[in-house]
Scaffold this active site. Structure first.
Site, short mmCIF file in Angstrom:
data_model
loop_
_atom_site.label_atom_id
_atom_site.label_comp_id
_atom_site.label_asym_id
_atom_site.label_seq_id
_atom_site.Cartn_x
_atom_site.Cartn_y
_atom_site.Cartn_z
N ASN A 248 0.86 -1.20 0.00
CA ASN A 248 0.00 0.00 0.00
C ASN A 248 0.88 1.24 0.00
OD1 ASN A 248 0.47 0.92 2.87
ND2 ASN A 248 -0.25 -1.18 3.22
N ASP B 262 -4.08 -9.98 13.39
CA ASP B 262 -4.16 -8.56 13.76
C ASP B 262 -3.13 -8.32 14.88
OD1 ASP B 262 -4.89 -6.05 14.98
OD2 ASP B 262 -6.73 -6.18 13.81
N PHE C 13 -4.24 3.20 15.20
CA PHE C 13 -4.56 4.19 14.17
C PHE C 13 -5.70 3.63 13.34
CE2 PHE C 13 -1.77 7.90 13.36
CZ PHE C 13 -0.97 7.80 14.49
N LYS D 120 -13.65 0.64 15.86
CA LYS D 120 -12.36 -0.07 15.84
C LYS D 120 -11.70 -0.01 17.22
CE LYS D 120 -10.49 -0.04 11.46
NZ LYS D 120 -9.83 0.57 10.33
N LYS E 252 -10.98 -3.34 19.43
CA LYS E 252 -9.59 -3.75 19.75
C LYS E 252 -9.22 -3.42 21.19
CE LYS E 252 -8.11 -3.49 14.92
NZ LYS E 252 -6.99 -3.59 13.99
O1 PMT Z 1 2.91 6.20 6.50
P1 PMT Z 1 2.22 7.49 6.09
O2 PMT Z 1 2.27 7.74 4.61
O3 PMT Z 1 2.68 8.66 6.90
O4 PMT Z 1 0.66 7.28 6.43
C1 PMT Z 1 0.24 7.13 7.76
C2 PMT Z 1 -0.92 6.14 7.87
C3 PMT Z 1 -2.10 6.61 7.05
C4 PMT Z 1 -0.50 4.74 7.42
C5 PMT Z 1 -1.31 6.12 9.41
O5 PMT Z 1 -1.64 7.42 9.81
C6 PMT Z 1 -2.50 5.20 9.67
O6 PMT Z 1 -3.64 5.59 9.64
N1 PMT Z 1 -2.22 3.90 9.93
C7 PMT Z 1 -3.27 2.86 10.11
C8 PMT Z 1 -3.75 2.42 8.75
C9 PMT Z 1 -5.03 1.59 8.81
O7 PMT Z 1 -5.94 1.81 8.14
O8 PMT Z 1 -5.02 0.66 9.66
P2 PMT Z 1 -6.28 -0.37 9.84
O9 PMT Z 1 -7.58 0.31 9.95
O10 PMT Z 1 -6.10 -1.42 8.80
O11 PMT Z 1 -5.88 -0.95 11.21
C10 PMT Z 1 -6.23 -0.38 12.45
C11 PMT Z 1 -5.09 -0.53 13.42
O12 PMT Z 1 -4.75 -1.92 13.57
C12 PMT Z 1 -3.82 0.16 13.01
O13 PMT Z 1 -3.22 0.66 14.18
C13 PMT Z 1 -2.98 -0.96 12.40
O14 PMT Z 1 -1.57 -0.73 12.55
C14 PMT Z 1 -3.42 -2.16 13.22
N2 PMT Z 1 -3.39 -3.44 12.47
C15 PMT Z 1 -4.20 -3.65 11.40
C16 PMT Z 1 -4.18 -4.88 10.74
C17 PMT Z 1 -3.33 -5.89 11.22
N3 PMT Z 1 -3.27 -7.06 10.60
N4 PMT Z 1 -2.53 -5.66 12.25
C18 PMT Z 1 -2.55 -4.46 12.91
O15 PMT Z 1 -1.81 -4.26 13.87
#
Ligand code: PMT
Length: 396
Positions: free
Chosen positions: A207, A303, A320, A334, A338
């Protein structure tokens, strides 16, 4: 604007040319920079350069009638956030270690009422010289911050310790030293950047996360006094100041690295954009093109954040959420799912790859909006917010 005042001292050394860039970085970041040069420094770079870059008068002489009271050694440091001397010669270091005041800069340093930071620059043999090492030890004991020196090729052609750090490194150290130490003694583990799930020998699913947000938080946590471990997917960014970085590619590798470090951390921050799925049975070879439809089988990734937050004795967990619509509704769901004390909600279109961000912090007390700002500013505010919440959630 309430500008922070910095006194930049420059002593005699060829590295003085790098201080022109340091002045520019400080001014660009909004500091009010007042340059004081030793007489020797003016043989390497002229005062006019620093006057033009700082927009302020450059001082070289204790006896300077341009100050109404003729006391530049007192006036210049009053109200300053710090005095930074870069380059600091062996002679200057010796003077400060012994409290000698025989020119404007050494006198001003003795008369200052703010922190002193120095970036040494000298030949490797001069750096190793036992009296110089004793002087450096004395300055450290006196609470002076020493930035560097670096190692490498020197202007004299020799190679070793003694090079002045690059302007950007000195700037980063200075900014770090000026931040409040709200996470002093805490150990912070973060994930940042994208993951990469292999399809075949050359292709994969990833991504557009650049790592900028996570790296800025790593830097802000270090500035706040924390010990920082950064588990990072592939990015083009340099390791943030003060962080120990573990490079990974896939979500599974990220999970393995996090599991190896998590027991030793107080705060876990999941900033990475982790792939929700990985490719079952990726091909060892490059898949050949043919006329058929290619179907990839995808299986869900673990996750990482949910796994950490559900551990017994879990660290303080920050998540995030990047959403393209219904930001607050989806993000709060979320957070609750979590079991996170704090979640940072941002919009996909604002956050991915950008230098700035605009976020909403969601916790048990409600919402806190952080308006659009450079990611390092958002990161510092987030760190301050974590430091306020932490004691209520965790009893060390
Ligand atoms: O890197 P940049 O270009 O500066 O951009 C920053 C960012 C947009 C990546 C950051 O600000 C951000 O939002 N990161 C989370 C991205 C996201 O959409 O995560 P998610 O909704 O898929 O997951 C939610 C949370 O669970 C996040 O904290 C993620 O790190 C965590 N996660 C998700 C899936 C997974 N398999 N393991 C995880 O730990």
């Amino acid at each position: 604007m309430n500008q922070k005042k910095i006194v930049l001292g420059i002593t005699g050394g060829v590295a003085a040319y790098k201080s022109a860039e340091l002045t520019r970085l400080l001014v660009k970041a909004g500091y009010d920079v007042h340059v004081v040069m030793s007489e020797a420094a003016t043989h390497f770079v002229g005062t006019v350069t620093f006057q033009a870059l700082s927009g302020n008068i450059v001082y070289t002489d204790q006896w300077d009638a341009r100050r109404p009271n003729n006391m530049p050694h007192i006036d210049l440091t009053r109200g300053a956030a710090a005095v930074i001397v870069a380059p600091a010669s062996a002679d200057f270091i010796a003077k400060v270690a012994h409290g000698q005041c025989d020119d404007l800069l050494s006198t001003l340093v003795a008369a200052r009422d703010c922190p002193l930071m120095i970036a040494p620059a000298m030949n490797r043999q001069m750096w190793e010289n036992p009296p110089n090492q004793r002087n450096i030890a004395q300055l450290k004991a006196d609470g002076v911050s020493i930035f560097g020196p670096g190692n490498g090729e020197q202007a004299c052609g020799e190679v070793g310790d003694g090079r002045m750090l690059e302007a950007q490194d000195i700037f980063d150290h200075l900014e770090a030293a000026l931040q409040p130490k709200v996470l002093k003694g805490k150990r912070v583990l973060l994930t940042a950047g994208p993951t990469f799930e292999r399809i075949d020998a050359v292709r994969g699913i990833t991504n557009t996360s650049s790592g900028k947000m996570g790296y800025a938080i790593a830097r802000a946590a270090y500035e706040a006094g924390a010990e920082v471990v950064l588990v990072s997917g592939e990015t083009s960014l340099p390791t943030p100041i003060g962080a120990r970085q573990i490079d990974v590619k896939s979500a599974q590798q990220m999970l393995t690295a996090v599991e190896a470090e998590v027991d030793a951390c107080d705060i876990f921050i999941g900033v990475a954009a982790v792939a929700d799925y990985y490719v079952l049975n990726p091909s060892e070879q490059k898949i050949k093109k043919d006329a058929h439809i290619l179907t990839l089988e995808l299986a869900p990734n673990p996750d990482i954040l949910a796994g950490v937050s559900s551990r017994p004795n879990a660290p303080f967990c920050v998540g995030f959420a990047a959403e393209s619509e219904n930001l607050l509704e989806y993000a709060e769901a979320k957070r609750l799912r979590k079991k996170l004390p704090l979640l940072v909600a941002n919009l996909v279109q604002n956050a991915f790859g950008a230098d700035t961000n605009e976020v909403v912090l969601l916790d048990d007390h409600g919402e806190t909006r952080l308006h659009s700002a450079p990611k390092i500013d958002i990161a510092r505010k987030l760190v301050a917010h974590i430091a306020r919440l932490y004691p209520n959630v965790k009893q060390d």
